[in-house]
Write an enzyme that holds these catalytic residues in place. Structure first.
Site, PDB file in Angstrom:
ATOM      1  N   PRO A  98       0.818  -1.220   0.000  1.00 21.14           N
ATOM      2  CA  PRO A  98       0.000   0.000   0.000  1.00 21.14           C
ATOM      3  C   PRO A  98       0.853   1.273   0.000  1.00 21.14           C
ATOM      4  CG  PRO A  98      -0.217  -1.189   2.079  1.00 21.14           C
ATOM      5  CD  PRO A  98       0.574  -2.066   1.169  1.00 21.14           C
ATOM      6  N   GLU A 126       2.159  -8.370   7.872  1.00 20.80           N
ATOM      7  CA  GLU A 126       2.528  -6.951   7.976  1.00 20.80           C
ATOM      8  C   GLU A 126       3.396  -6.497   6.811  1.00 20.80           C
ATOM      9  OE1 GLU A 126       1.278  -4.869  10.506  1.00 20.80           O
ATOM     10  OE2 GLU A 126       0.083  -6.695  10.535  1.00 20.80           O
ATOM     11  N   ARG A 164      -4.958  -6.008 -20.938  1.00 20.85           N
ATOM     12  CA  ARG A 164      -5.782  -5.307 -21.926  1.00 20.85           C
ATOM     13  C   ARG A 164      -4.959  -4.366 -22.808  1.00 20.85           C
ATOM     14  NH1 ARG A 164     -10.462  -3.310 -20.501  1.00 20.85           N
ATOM     15  NH2 ARG A 164     -10.337  -1.284 -21.465  1.00 20.85           N
ATOM     16  N   ASP A 179      -8.202   4.317 -24.912  1.00 18.34           N
ATOM     17  CA  ASP A 179      -7.533   4.878 -26.079  1.00 18.34           C
ATOM     18  C   ASP A 179      -8.464   5.674 -26.987  1.00 18.34           C
ATOM     19  OD1 ASP A 179      -5.245   3.748 -25.223  1.00 18.34           O
ATOM     20  OD2 ASP A 179      -5.339   2.022 -26.551  1.00 18.34           O
TER      21      ASP A 179
END
Ligand code: ADE
Length: 221
Positions: A98, A126, A164, A179
């Site tokens: 994170p 952790e 993708r 796009d």
């Protein structure tokens, strides 16, 4: 693109990769996704993959050695393998955290252009012993400003978003939404929808076939 996922929970990927566009991308060999479980290479009796943190504190830290062993296997073994995507193999290692750099479409595009193999290390508990990051020269990457219980969901997001960007993964090459002139507002049939007695119409401009006006409208909606 070859994705190599280091995780102690490989099964959580099954349903998403086993369906729809990801399933087709794998079967058509546009991407490959392989899993490596630190538990399979632990040297201790109970296959422990985590331990208490030096310096104290709550929670457990994932041990460096099993992860590094797997990382070395991936980088050495795949260099010998013949796989469909290979030009010269170029590896990028990502540790999901994170606190990492923010992941976005531009990041996905750059990685897809530059590398043939992405090694994604999923943290749990952790975090991961920091020597993994030093040794593998990994980049810490975050998918958003919130804390997940582990990196697996974030890895799935990254696999999807990078895939993708690979030609042929989306059925129609025009369908890469990021796009084209894009609008958040979309409509399909029926042209008039009635809900609780009220009528909801599709904007007229979309029905009239004037593509210049449609593009203009899409820029603003
Ligand atoms: N692991 C836990 N939370 C995360 C996040 N937001 N992004 C990437 N990896 C994570």
């Amino acid at each position: 693109m070859n994705f190599h996922i280091i995780t102690i929970f490989p099964n959580v990927f099954d349903s998403y990769l086993g369906d729809s566009i990801m399933k087709r991308a794998i079967s058509e060999e546009k991407i490959s996704v392989q899993f490596y479980n630190p538990r399979t290479v632990t040297k201790n009796k109970h296959n422990k993959v985590d331990d208490i943190p030096y310096g104290g504190g709550p929670g457990m830290v994932m041990m460096a050695e099993p992860i590094i062993e797997l990382w070395e296997t991936i980088t050495k073994k795949t260099l010998l393998e013949k796989v469909p995507f290979t030009k010269k193999r170029r590896f990028k290692t990502i540790v999901l955290s994170p606190g990492g750099v923010g992941f976005d479409t531009q990041y996905a595009k750059t990685i897809v252009q530059k590398y043939t193999d992405i090694i994604i290390i999923c943290g749990r508990y952790e975090g991961i012993d920091s020597r993994v990051i030093q040794i593998t020269q990994a980049e810490l990457v975050s998918i958003g400003n919130y804390v997940l219980t582990g990196g697996e969901l974030a890895a799935m997001v990254i696999i999807d978003s990078m895939s993708r960007q690979i030609d042929g993964v989306l059925g129609n090459s025009n369908s890469r939404e990021e796009d084209r002139i894009s609008s958040h507002e979309m409509y399909t049939r029926p042209a008039e929808l009635i809900h609780k007695g009220k009528k909801y119409h599709v904007p007229k401009v979309l029905m009239e076939g004037n593509h210049k006006l449609i593009d203009e409208w899409r820029k603003n909606h």
